[in-house]
Design an enzyme around this catalytic site. Structure first.
Site, PDB file in Angstrom:
ATOM      1  N   GLU A 103       0.830  -1.200   0.000  1.00 46.57           N
ATOM      2  CA  GLU A 103       0.000   0.000   0.000  1.00 46.57           C
ATOM      3  C   GLU A 103       0.869   1.257   0.000  1.00 46.57           C
ATOM      4  O   GLU A 103       0.461   2.306  -0.492  1.00 46.57           O
ATOM      5  CB  GLU A 103      -0.899  -0.030   1.245  1.00 46.57           C
ATOM      6  CG  GLU A 103      -2.257   0.616   1.036  1.00 46.57           C
ATOM      7  CD  GLU A 103      -3.224   0.330   2.182  1.00 46.57           C
ATOM      8  OE1 GLU A 103      -3.890  -0.714   2.128  1.00 46.57           O
ATOM      9  OE2 GLU A 103      -3.303   1.129   3.118  1.00 46.57           O
ATOM     10  N   HIS A 157       7.570 -26.965   0.408  1.00 51.01           N
ATOM     11  CA  HIS A 157       6.943 -28.089  -0.294  1.00 51.01           C
ATOM     12  C   HIS A 157       5.855 -27.613  -1.247  1.00 51.01           C
ATOM     13  O   HIS A 157       4.991 -28.389  -1.641  1.00 51.01           O
ATOM     14  CB  HIS A 157       6.411 -29.090   0.725  1.00 51.01           C
ATOM     15  CG  HIS A 157       7.519 -29.658   1.559  1.00 51.01           C
ATOM     16  ND1 HIS A 157       8.178 -30.815   1.250  1.00 51.01           N
ATOM     17  CD2 HIS A 157       8.136 -29.164   2.669  1.00 51.01           C
ATOM     18  CE1 HIS A 157       9.134 -31.038   2.143  1.00 51.01           C
ATOM     19  NE2 HIS A 157       9.127 -30.047   3.016  1.00 51.01           N
ATOM     20  N   LYS A 208     -13.375   1.896  -1.437  1.00 47.39           N
ATOM     21  CA  LYS A 208     -14.289   2.268  -0.347  1.00 47.39           C
ATOM     22  C   LYS A 208     -15.443   3.098  -0.905  1.00 47.39           C
ATOM     23  O   LYS A 208     -16.608   2.889  -0.567  1.00 47.39           O
ATOM     24  CB  LYS A 208     -13.549   3.101   0.707  1.00 47.39           C
ATOM     25  CG  LYS A 208     -12.615   2.295   1.612  1.00 47.39           C
ATOM     26  CD  LYS A 208     -12.117   3.162   2.769  1.00 47.39           C
ATOM     27  CE  LYS A 208     -11.156   2.427   3.683  1.00 47.39           C
ATOM     28  NZ  LYS A 208     -10.758   3.157   4.864  1.00 47.39           N
TER      29      LYS A 208
END
Ligand code: PA5
Length: 475
Positions: free
Chosen positions: A302, A331, A445
């Protein structure tokens, strides 16, 4: 935690960047000459941060958090004591910078099965961080807590984040229906002036609240009341956390990157990014540190993911953080890191001494593939695998470096957080971008406000509704 000078030195977090250089990586590594060519840029970034530290108007208030909170810290410790006495559950309602820090500190410094421990073995109430609005998660949280016996820490700088405020509406309704005075069961952490939570608190007749200082953005707020209150409720030594941060600050005073670990990390990452290493993997070899990767991912992504410089020039900078866990991801993802594209820097978080050693007993003596493990400890095994992975990556010509934590505790975690914050601030200064804004987050938002009919967003709602999926592109 009693931190003598000797103990501080023993617990010093260090950065080993050998495997970023040409020493073992040959022409895939960064040469001394290439590093030195960035000395001037690094000095300028250091000067920018040093000159502007503490400036609220630049959102650099976070630099002073280790020093300017003595009174707040005492208040938080006292409140935490009351919370521990009164409540069975503690729930953080928040998202992004208001949630990732509390989750990270909880996992780093508490028992890995904390909520499953009997009450007598926990230092505080059961702990939850609710950082999503998945309706199933909300409902199922309510299946395992009794709201009347729960303290809700509502953390939102703006008090206008849909996710957090929706949660708050649900919880306050439940509390009211259960006959509880809301203010008895909530604590707000918010902005002093602009936050809606201040208004709500006033309407409720004074809720206990903590202030997120003006110049501290969400992702830089873990060392403010955002992170300190939940940590204190968990019995974490928040003074030692802040002392760790201050110690790292001291270790990063020099403008010479060879004597400043955060500046060195920023410079190495900057050079790597300029060379197309657009992915930054953070791989802690410790389950306790696994959510440091989530916290760091937000901080790094950000802060650096920007499309314009401070001079208004277009740019598209940043590095995509990838979360991995040692040894688990050996793995799965390590195959890609070792043989895939040369587009990554891997940062290991290594631990010198784990709080448990866990011996591996002898056994299966007739099967050498298994019996060689007997007599070692799990600590030896995880450390060997960490070293082996760094070695394999280096052999394959892959940039990697290691941040060494002598142990995982409040003092080292405080150092680590401050190291990453400073590294981010330096890197942002090198790119000449606004490290502290987040227009991309705000855009999402606002679109949510529009979709859900918040007044003032009618035009955007129209635009959003016009953008219907085209059946031609649906298979
Ligand atoms: O770093 C940031 O600014 C964001 O991630 C915010 O922390 C997040 O969006 C939550 O915002 P608020 O604290 O206003 O609810």
């Amino acid at each position: 935690m009693k931190l003598t000078e000797t103990l501080r030195r023993q617990l010093r977090v260090t950065v080993d960047y050998t495997n970023m250089t040409d020493k073992y990586l040959g022409d895939k590594g960064i040469s001394k000459k290439a590093l030195d060519a960035h000395k001037k840029l690094a000095r300028a970034a250091h000067a920018y941060v040093a000159q502007n530290r503490g400036k609220d108007e630049l959102f650099m208030g976070w630099t002073e958090l280790p020093y300017n909170q003595a009174e707040i810290v005492n208040d938080i410790i006292a409140t935490a004591k009351l919370v521990r006495r009164k409540f069975e559950h503690f729930v953080v309602l928040g998202i992004g910078g208001s949630a990732l820090g509390p989750s990270m500190a909880f996992t780093a410094l508490c028992h890995l099965h904390y909520n499953d421990l009997p009450k007598s073995k926990r230092r505080g109430p059961k702990f939850f961080v609710e950082d999503n609005v998945d309706p199933v998660r909300m409902k199922e949280l309510l299946d395992v807590i009794d709201v009347t016996k729960t303290c809700f820490n509502v953390i939102s700088k703006s008090g206008a984040t849909s996710e957090t405020m929706a949660q708050y509406l649900i919880i306050s309704d439940l509390l009211t229906k259960a006959g509880v005075n809301i203010k008895e069961n909530v604590i707000f952490t918010t902005d002093a002036a602009r936050g809606n939570l201040v208004k709500i608190s006033d309407e409720l007749g004074g809720v206990k609240r903590y202030i997120l200082p003006d110049g501290v953005g969400g992702r830089f707020s873990e060392l403010s009341p955002v992170g300190l209150l939940p940590a204190a409720v968990l019995g974490i030594d928040i003074k030692a956390l802040l002392k760790g941060a201050a110690y790292m600050d001291k270790l990063c005073k020099s403008a010479d990157f060879r004597r400043n670990p955060a500046l060195m990390c920023a410079t190495l990452q900057y050079i790597a990014m300029q060379d197309g290493k657009n992915i930054g993997v953070l791989m802690p070899y410790s389950d306790n540190l696994r959510y440091v990767s989530d916290w760091y991912a937000q901080l790094w992504a950000e802060s650096l993911g920007k499309n314009v410089t401070l001079d208004g020039q277009p740019c598209h900078v940043g590095q995509t953080p990838v979360k991995a866990l040692g040894v688990t991801d050996q793995h799965s993802q390590v195959q890609l890191y070792t043989e895939g594209p040369y587009d990554k820097v891997v940062t290991f978080l290594s631990v010198g001494s784990y709080k448990e050693k866990t011996p591996i007993p002898h056994g299966c003596e007739s099967i050498p593939d298994v019996s060689f493990l007997g007599g070692h400890t799990m600590e030896e095994l995880i450390q060997a695998e960490n070293k082996a992975t760094a070695y394999a990556l280096t052999k394959a010509g892959r940039l990697n470096y290691t941040i060494n934590l002598p142990a995982v505790n409040e003092f080292t975690l405080g150092q680590l957080l401050y190291l990453f914050e400073l590294q981010t601030a330096y890197a942002g200064a090198m790119f000449n971008i606004d490290t502290y804004n987040q227009p991309g987050v705000e855009a999402g938002k606002k679109a949510t406000f529009a979709l859900l009919g918040k007044p003032g967003y009618d035009l955007q709602k129209k635009d959003l509704n016009a953008a219907q999926p085209d059946p031609e592109y649906i298979v």
